[in-house]
Design a protein around this motif. Structure first.
Motif, PDB file in Angstrom:
ATOM      1  N   UNK A   1     -62.584 -39.064  45.238  1.00 18.48           N
ATOM      2  CA  UNK A   1     -62.635 -38.339  43.963  1.00 18.48           C
ATOM      3  C   UNK A   1     -61.250 -38.121  43.345  1.00 18.48           C
ATOM      4  N   UNK A   2     -60.260 -37.794  44.158  1.00 18.27           N
ATOM      5  CA  UNK A   2     -58.908 -37.546  43.614  1.00 18.27           C
ATOM      6  C   UNK A   2     -58.330 -38.847  43.034  1.00 18.27           C
ATOM      7  N   UNK A   3     -58.629 -39.975  43.698  1.00 14.61           N
ATOM      8  CA  UNK A   3     -58.153 -41.273  43.180  1.00 14.61           C
ATOM      9  C   UNK A   3     -58.868 -41.611  41.870  1.00 14.61           C
ATOM     10  N   UNK A   4     -60.141 -41.210  41.804  1.00 15.88           N
ATOM     11  CA  UNK A   4     -60.905 -41.472  40.575  1.00 15.88           C
ATOM     12  C   UNK A   4     -60.280 -40.715  39.407  1.00 15.88           C
ATOM     13  N   UNK A   5     -59.837 -39.484  39.654  1.00 15.69           N
ATOM     14  CA  UNK A   5     -59.191 -38.711  38.590  1.00 15.69           C
ATOM     15  C   UNK A   5     -57.902 -39.402  38.135  1.00 15.69           C
ATOM     16  N   UNK A   6     -57.107 -39.849  39.099  1.00 16.76           N
ATOM     17  CA  UNK A   6     -55.847 -40.519  38.740  1.00 16.76           C
ATOM     18  C   UNK A   6     -56.123 -41.774  37.926  1.00 16.76           C
ATOM     19  N   UNK A   7     -57.146 -42.499  38.356  1.00 20.73           N
ATOM     20  CA  UNK A   7     -57.493 -43.726  37.639  1.00 20.73           C
ATOM     21  C   UNK A   7     -57.979 -43.386  36.225  1.00 20.73           C
ATOM     22  N   UNK A   8     -58.773 -42.328  36.129  1.00 19.98           N
ATOM     23  CA  UNK A   8     -59.253 -41.903  34.809  1.00 19.98           C
ATOM     24  C   UNK A   8     -58.070 -41.626  33.878  1.00 19.98           C
TER      25      UNK A   8
ATOM     26  N   UNK B   1     -63.489 -32.826  38.773  1.00 10.77           N
ATOM     27  CA  UNK B   1     -62.057 -33.058  38.567  1.00 10.77           C
ATOM     28  C   UNK B   1     -61.790 -33.635  37.175  1.00 10.77           C
ATOM     29  N   UNK B   2     -62.586 -34.623  36.802  1.00 12.74           N
ATOM     30  CA  UNK B   2     -62.354 -35.286  35.503  1.00 12.74           C
ATOM     31  C   UNK B   2     -62.694 -34.332  34.349  1.00 12.74           C
ATOM     32  N   UNK B   3     -63.751 -33.563  34.543  1.00  7.71           N
ATOM     33  CA  UNK B   3     -64.179 -32.637  33.490  1.00  7.71           C
ATOM     34  C   UNK B   3     -63.123 -31.555  33.244  1.00  7.71           C
TER      35      UNK B   3
END
Ligand code: CLF
Ligand code: SF4
Length: 413
Positions: A65-72, A106-108
């Protein structure tokens, strides 16, 4: 759209490239945070992404999930038109609910306006309905291939629900029940739903109209009937193919009852960009500045590439209308020309039989040493190999793919 959806949800739908066929200028981004699955579809080979939305043979990287946020953050910085964050695998979004939930939270927090979209087989939809709503997910896709347990039993070999394994009609019955209850709950919560269906010749093709009628009653917004593209290594590997004519005839029939999707691109679980122009390779881990090892021997190869846009090797061999021809020589890759297949073969309907079709393709590719494509069926593979043409199934930028394939070819020759 009808009143059951709020103004905010209606506006989000109008800018969702999958739900609205005039929203093609908007991009979506899949975050591949969901590797596990809780059912086994007979058309799925779990080495690859979930086939309920993806093309066969596609493998996506998995992110935390944390990597997904960085990628976002990285993608949002480059793509101003990014509207939707979707979770479509590589397994099932709800079979990995903690990862799905954390990623969305995280993204929200970083960007409260983003549209969140999930794709699921629906088994866990009732359980997570409240949380899905509270997370602010506004769009859900459920793949429902049958509403008759007898037919479902032919499509799913097992399901795992609350640590218990179910098989046969019992499994089909349980899955269908969860899917339909889940859709009803989604409707009550004002979430927009799409239902995907994999059209499988001789198994559920005659039944899909019934499924469409049923999900319409449950307030589904649209359905997306997709052809089975048999995945190598799956139980349905040798299943007969559905032609475009058959697919579109069924969609047309079903459009009387429900809005149909005609523009699905069967995306990867890490797809990024507008539909049909995937830029995910630009955002992969280590995407920048990585120099490929170069092949060393001096040999010349003619290479045919299956590509939709001319940038990536991203097309199934059977779908190619135009091959991109490259030459590899002295460690250099050079584009030569495009060669139309259409002038020899205009698709299933016009070709009298598979042999005629392959003979015609051989006229186009006869001088090639290599064919690079996303996937290829057994019949054309055998024919090409019999003509000394080496095949590599790969998803990659064209030049990098050629260098990898040439290395592979040299290793086997
Ligand atoms: Fe992704 Fe799916 Fe949401 Fe779209 S894809 S989770 S609804 S944001 Fe779209 Fe791709 Fe077809 Fe899916 S084109 S495979 S329908
Ligand atoms: Fe494969 Fe998707 Fe079916 Fe799971 S739901 S078995 S990942 S196709």
């Amino acid at each position: 759209m009808e009143e059951k959806w709020t103004t905010e949800v209606r506006e989000k739908t109008e800018k969702h490239p999958c739900y609205c066929d005039t929203a093609h200028k908007y991009a979506r981004m899949h975050i591949p945070v969901a590797p596990k699955c809780n059912i086994q579809c007979n058309y799925c080979n779990r080495k690859y992404d979930c086939l309920n939305e993806s093309r066969p043979g596609v493998t996506s990287e998995v992110l935390k999930p944390e990597e997904a946020l960085e990628k976002y953050k990285a993608v949002k910085e480059k793509l101003e038109n990014l509207m939707v964050v979707g979770i479509a695998g590589p397994g099932d979004a709800l079979a990995n609910f903690q990862e799905t939930k954390k990623s969305i939270e995280l993204i929200k927090k970083h960007d409260p306006n983003v549209t969140f979209c999930l794709s699921t087989n629906g088994l866990m939809l009732p359980e997570y309905a409240d949380e899905i709503h509270h997370l602010g997910i506004t769009h859900i896709t459920v793949t429902i291939n049958a509403i008759d347990p007898k037919i479902a039993a032919k499509i799913y070999s097992k399901i795992c629900y609350k640590d218990k394994i179910y098989t046969g009609e019992e499994a089909g019955k349980l899955l269908i029940e969860k899917q339909l209850v889940g859709l009803k709950l989604m409707q009550e919560k004002g979430i927009v739903c799409k239902v995907n269906m994999v059209m499988i010749k001789g198994v559920n093709d005659h039944h899909i109209e019934k499924v469409v009628k049923k999900v319409r009653e449950l307030g589904v917004y649209m359905s997306n009937i997709m052809p089975l593209i048999p995945a190598k290594g799956s139980k349905f590997e040798d299943m007969k193919l559905v032609s475009n004519g058959e697919l579109n005839a069924l969609r047309k029939k079903c459009s009387i009852d429900l809005k149909q999707m005609y523009h699905c691109r069967q995306c990867r679980a890490d797809a990024i960009g507008i539909l049909g122009e995937d830029v995910s390779l630009d955002f992969r881990k280590g995407a920048c500045g990585h120099k490929m090892d170069q092949p060393t021997t001096q040999q010349e190869y003619t290479i045919a590439i299956a590509s939709k846009t001319g940038r990536l090797i991203d097309q199934h061999f059977g779908h190619v209308k135009e091959f991109f021809i490259y030459k590899y020589s002295n460690d250099r890759v050079e584009f030569i020309e495009k060669r139309l297949v259409d002038q020899y073969c205009r698709g299933e309907e016009d070709c009298e039989d598979t042999e005629t079709k392959i003979e015609k393709i051989m006229k186009v590719l006869g001088d090639c040493n290599l064919v690079l494509c996303l996937r290829i069926g057994n019949a054309p593979r055998k024919n090409l190999e019999a003509n000394n043409i080496h095949i590599v199934e790969i998803y990659e930028e064209i030049e990098k793919g050629i260098l990898k394939a040439v290395r592979e070819l040299k290793a086997v020759s």
